[in-house]
Scaffold this active site. Structure first.
Site, PDB file in Angstrom:
ATOM      1  N   GLY A   1      75.743  35.664  49.591  1.00  0.00           N
ATOM      2  CA  GLY A   1      76.395  35.128  48.387  1.00  0.00           C
ATOM      3  C   GLY A   1      77.194  33.874  48.709  1.00  0.00           C
TER       4      GLY A   1
ATOM      5  N   ARG B   1      68.545  34.861  49.944  1.00  0.00           N
ATOM      6  CA  ARG B   1      68.338  36.118  50.682  1.00  0.00           C
ATOM      7  C   ARG B   1      66.890  36.079  51.139  1.00  0.00           C
ATOM      8  NH1 ARG B   1      73.497  38.716  49.606  1.00  0.00           N
ATOM      9  NH2 ARG B   1      74.150  38.077  47.561  1.00  0.00           N
TER      10      ARG B   1
ATOM     11  N   ASP C   1      78.320  39.998  56.317  1.00  0.00           N
ATOM     12  CA  ASP C   1      77.898  40.836  57.446  1.00  0.00           C
ATOM     13  C   ASP C   1      76.378  40.988  57.553  1.00  0.00           C
ATOM     14  OD1 ASP C   1      77.779  42.412  55.221  1.00  0.00           O
ATOM     15  OD2 ASP C   1      79.027  44.025  56.012  1.00  0.00           O
TER      16      ASP C   1
ATOM     17  N   SER D   1      74.211  38.608  56.938  1.00  0.00           N
ATOM     18  CA  SER D   1      73.783  37.379  57.614  1.00  0.00           C
ATOM     19  C   SER D   1      74.091  37.454  59.108  1.00  0.00           C
ATOM     20  CB  SER D   1      74.505  36.171  57.016  1.00  0.00           C
ATOM     21  OG  SER D   1      74.297  36.136  55.632  1.00  0.00           O
TER      22      SER D   1
ATOM     23  N   THR E   1      82.664  34.765  52.349  1.00  0.00           N
ATOM     24  CA  THR E   1      82.438  35.706  51.245  1.00  0.00           C
ATOM     25  C   THR E   1      83.759  35.903  50.508  1.00  0.00           C
ATOM     26  OG1 THR E   1      82.005  38.024  50.696  1.00  0.00           O
ATOM     27  CG2 THR E   1      82.655  37.613  52.930  1.00  0.00           C
TER      28      THR E   1
ATOM     29  N   ASP F   1      84.831  38.460  49.003  1.00  0.00           N
ATOM     30  CA  ASP F   1      85.347  39.835  48.995  1.00  0.00           C
ATOM     31  C   ASP F   1      86.340  40.156  50.113  1.00  0.00           C
ATOM     32  OD1 ASP F   1      83.826  40.443  46.795  1.00  0.00           O
ATOM     33  OD2 ASP F   1      82.115  41.124  47.986  1.00  0.00           O
TER      34      ASP F   1
ATOM     35  N   ASP G   1      85.748  41.284  52.964  1.00  0.00           N
ATOM     36  CA  ASP G   1      85.427  42.616  53.482  1.00  0.00           C
ATOM     37  C   ASP G   1      84.830  42.560  54.887  1.00  0.00           C
ATOM     38  OD1 ASP G   1      83.133  41.363  52.676  1.00  0.00           O
ATOM     39  OD2 ASP G   1      82.281  43.064  51.604  1.00  0.00           O
TER      40      ASP G   1
ATOM     41  N   ARG H   1      96.243  37.975  29.532  1.00  0.00           N
ATOM     42  CA  ARG H   1      97.556  38.542  29.183  1.00  0.00           C
ATOM     43  C   ARG H   1      98.088  37.947  27.868  1.00  0.00           C
ATOM     44  NH1 ARG H   1     101.639  41.175  31.507  1.00  0.00           N
ATOM     45  NH2 ARG H   1     100.684  41.285  33.556  1.00  0.00           N
TER      46      ARG H   1
ATOM     47  N   ARG I   1      82.831  45.712  45.618  1.00  0.00           N
ATOM     48  CA  ARG I   1      82.074  46.969  45.563  1.00  0.00           C
ATOM     49  C   ARG I   1      82.576  47.947  46.623  1.00  0.00           C
ATOM     50  NH1 ARG I   1      76.919  44.403  45.227  1.00  0.00           N
ATOM     51  NH2 ARG I   1      77.409  43.657  43.156  1.00  0.00           N
TER      52      ARG I   1
ATOM     53  N   SER J   1     101.772  46.071  25.801  1.00  0.00           N
ATOM     54  CA  SER J   1     100.450  45.648  26.271  1.00  0.00           C
ATOM     55  C   SER J   1     100.395  45.864  27.774  1.00  0.00           C
ATOM     56  CB  SER J   1     100.221  44.174  25.959  1.00  0.00           C
ATOM     57  OG  SER J   1     101.170  43.403  26.668  1.00  0.00           O
TER      58      SER J   1
ATOM     59  N   ARG K   1      90.550  46.944  25.427  1.00  0.00           N
ATOM     60  CA  ARG K   1      89.507  45.930  25.554  1.00  0.00           C
ATOM     61  C   ARG K   1      89.088  45.828  27.020  1.00  0.00           C
ATOM     62  NH1 ARG K   1      89.613  46.439  20.941  1.00  0.00           N
ATOM     63  NH2 ARG K   1      89.734  44.914  19.252  1.00  0.00           N
TER      64      ARG K   1
ATOM     65  N   HIS L   1      80.671  36.396  37.745  1.00  0.00           N
ATOM     66  CA  HIS L   1      80.392  35.338  38.720  1.00  0.00           C
ATOM     67  C   HIS L   1      81.355  34.163  38.688  1.00  0.00           C
ATOM     68  CE1 HIS L   1      76.695  37.587  39.221  1.00  0.00           C
ATOM     69  NE2 HIS L   1      76.667  37.019  40.401  1.00  0.00           N
TER      70      HIS L   1
ATOM     71  N   ARG M   1      83.263  33.480  41.836  1.00  0.00           N
ATOM     72  CA  ARG M   1      82.670  32.845  43.016  1.00  0.00           C
ATOM     73  C   ARG M   1      82.779  31.328  43.001  1.00  0.00           C
ATOM     74  NH1 ARG M   1      79.425  35.796  46.186  1.00  0.00           N
ATOM     75  NH2 ARG M   1      78.293  37.516  45.282  1.00  0.00           N
TER      76      ARG M   1
HETATM   77  P1  ATP Z   1      77.276  38.931  50.989  1.00  0.00           P
HETATM   78  O1  ATP Z   1      78.531  39.523  51.565  1.00  0.00           O
HETATM   79  O2  ATP Z   1      77.551  37.842  50.059  1.00  0.00           O
HETATM   80  O3  ATP Z   1      76.329  39.957  50.435  1.00  0.00           O
HETATM   81  P2  ATP Z   1      75.615  38.880  53.315  1.00  0.00           P
HETATM   82  O4  ATP Z   1      75.475  37.921  54.420  1.00  0.00           O
HETATM   83  O5  ATP Z   1      76.104  40.254  53.684  1.00  0.00           O
HETATM   84  O6  ATP Z   1      76.530  38.197  52.220  1.00  0.00           O
HETATM   85  P3  ATP Z   1      72.923  39.889  52.768  1.00  0.00           P
HETATM   86  O7  ATP Z   1      72.069  39.723  51.567  1.00  0.00           O
HETATM   87  O8  ATP Z   1      73.270  41.261  53.195  1.00  0.00           O
HETATM   88  O9  ATP Z   1      74.231  38.999  52.514  1.00  0.00           O
HETATM   89  O10 ATP Z   1      72.206  39.160  54.005  1.00  0.00           O
HETATM   90  C1  ATP Z   1      71.777  37.822  53.917  1.00  0.00           C
HETATM   91  C2  ATP Z   1      70.477  37.654  54.644  1.00  0.00           C
HETATM   92  O11 ATP Z   1      70.647  37.994  56.032  1.00  0.00           O
HETATM   93  C3  ATP Z   1      69.345  38.564  54.171  1.00  0.00           C
HETATM   94  O12 ATP Z   1      68.695  38.058  53.028  1.00  0.00           O
HETATM   95  C4  ATP Z   1      68.432  38.566  55.382  1.00  0.00           C
HETATM   96  O13 ATP Z   1      67.649  37.393  55.426  1.00  0.00           O
HETATM   97  C5  ATP Z   1      69.432  38.519  56.547  1.00  0.00           C
HETATM   98  N1  ATP Z   1      69.634  39.891  57.036  1.00  0.00           N
HETATM   99  C6  ATP Z   1      70.464  40.830  56.561  1.00  0.00           C
HETATM  100  N2  ATP Z   1      70.327  41.998  57.245  1.00  0.00           N
HETATM  101  C7  ATP Z   1      69.369  41.783  58.171  1.00  0.00           C
HETATM  102  C8  ATP Z   1      68.734  42.574  59.167  1.00  0.00           C
HETATM  103  N3  ATP Z   1      69.084  43.856  59.356  1.00  0.00           N
HETATM  104  N4  ATP Z   1      67.779  42.008  59.924  1.00  0.00           N
HETATM  105  C9  ATP Z   1      67.430  40.728  59.755  1.00  0.00           C
HETATM  106  N5  ATP Z   1      67.969  39.926  58.822  1.00  0.00           N
HETATM  107  C10 ATP Z   1      68.919  40.430  58.038  1.00  0.00           C
END
Ligand code: ATP
Length: 334
Positions: A21, A82, A113, A115, A136, A138, A140, A165, A182, A226, A258, A264, A267
């Site tokens: 993301g 992705r 993570d 990536s 990211t 988040d 996280d 508000r 999440r 409120s 409400r 999005h 982001r």
């Molecule tokens: P976000 O926190 O925004 O989701 P992210 O880096 O965790 O970011 P992912 O969609 O989990 O996003 O991973 C990004 C890309 O990294 C995937 O589309 C894939 O190409 C690669 N990737 C993720 N996990 C693996 C894996 N186990 N093996 C090889 N490539 C991976």
């Protein structure tokens, strides 16, 4: 220091990509990698569309002038994607061939993570040194108090809730505001305090519907007309924000409820000064780490200092919420 140090050859060419993301501050990090490379006389290449672009050889030379006027831009000029193909060994082999053809010695991955998992597997399989920069909203990721984009997202959410508000007060309404998160409640917890929310529902803590109900009753009886309830996407009660609102409306008919899902918009936007400075520091540290023969590590910030965390730890570790903030939020809603 727990880092992978290799005595491999001098780094002459580095490629940088953004993956997963997008997050505000990614452009500032790309700029920093490009300019840090220029400073050390390393050639820098930008890879378009993350790992997918690496597989298809979508590379562009990034000199110091190619990254003019992007420090203030949200999103990523390199685009993000992705890639399912990169999850396969054949896909990663193609990516390796592209790096070999272009004589690229190392890779900087800006992402989350997932990536980093891909990057680490890639380094293990093909010996290409990889360093990660956490991008990211988040927050996280283990090994850094702040990920790129997190501070900007906090400010975006607080600004939006301030506006909500205004209408909540004008109509005596109770607003449920859903924010991203999440698996982690960092955004909800911090913005909940910053925007003065009545209650904050996060994935780490099961508040329970009864307590939520009691708390809102108490608040009504204490004279509040409120209220704002911040809800992280993955809140532990297990109901989505619309179900929560429905439940409260049924059980507290005095409230006009409400829902606002920020989605999005959290982001996007220009990165805050904090994220720009963080990105500039992280990009430089990434290039200097690779030059020093350090790889399979993520750059982070801790107590204001740049720190390294092995990628396997960053991937597996948990980015715990600050429990002191829960206490603060409880007292602030009195
Ligand atoms: P976000 O926190 O925004 O989701 P992210 O880096 O965790 O970011 P992912 O969609 O989990 O996003 O991973 C990004 C890309 O990294 C995937 O589309 C894939 O190409 C690669 N990737 C993720 N996990 C693996 C894996 N186990 N093996 C090889 N490539 C991976």
């Amino acid at each position: 220091m727990s880092s992978t140090k290799s005595n491999s050859k001098e780094i002459k060419r580095i490629a940088v990509l953004t993956s997963g993301g997008d997050a505000p501050g990614m452009n500032a990090a790309i700029r920093s990698v490009a300019r840090s490379c220029a400073y050390y006389k390393i050639q820098c290449f930008g890879v378009k569309r993350g790992y997918q672009g690496l597989i298809s050889g979508d590379l562009t030379r990034l000199g110091p002038r190619s990254v003019n006027n992007i420090i203030n831009k949200g999103g990523t000029i390199l685009k993000s994607a992705r890639s399912n193909e990169f999850r396969t060994k054949e896909g990663r082999k193609k990516a390796f061939e592209v790096l070999k053809e272009n004589e690229i010695d190392a890779l900087v991955v800006i992402g989350g993570d997932g990536s980093f998992t891909g990057g680490l597997i890639f380094q293990k399989e093909f010996g290409v040194p990889v360093v990660g920069i956490p991008g990211t909203i988040d927050n996280d990721i283990y090994g850094t108090s702040h990920t790129l984009g997190y501070d900007t997202a906090l400010n975006t959410v607080v600004e939006a809730v301030d506006k909500i508000r205004d209408t909540a007060i004008s109509h005596n309404r109770l607003f449920f505001v859903e924010v991203m998160g999440r698996d982690a409640g960092h955004i909800a917890l911090n913005t909940g305090i910053g925007a003065g929310a009545e209650e904050i529902l996060i994935p780490e803590e099961d508040m329970g519907l009864e307590r939520l109900l009691d708390s809102l009753k108490r608040s009504k009886n204490s004279g509040k007309l409120s209220s704002i309830v911040m809800v992280a996407e993955g809140d532990k009660i297990g109901k989505n924000v619309f179900e929560l609102a429905e439940y409260i409306e049924e059980n507290l008919p005095d409230y006009e409820v409400r829902v606002s899902v920020l989605g999005h918009m959290q982001r996007g936007g220009a990165p805050t000064c904090f994220d720009r400075v963080l990105a500039s520091r992280m990009g430089l540290k990434a290039v200097e780490s690779l030059r020093d023969g350090i790889s399979a590590n993520m750059i982070g910030i801790s107590d204001g200092k740049m720190v390294l965390t092995p990628l396997n730890k960053a991937i597996k570790g948990e980015s715990a919420i600050d429990r002191e903030l829960i206490r603060v939020s409880e007292i602030m809603r009195l």
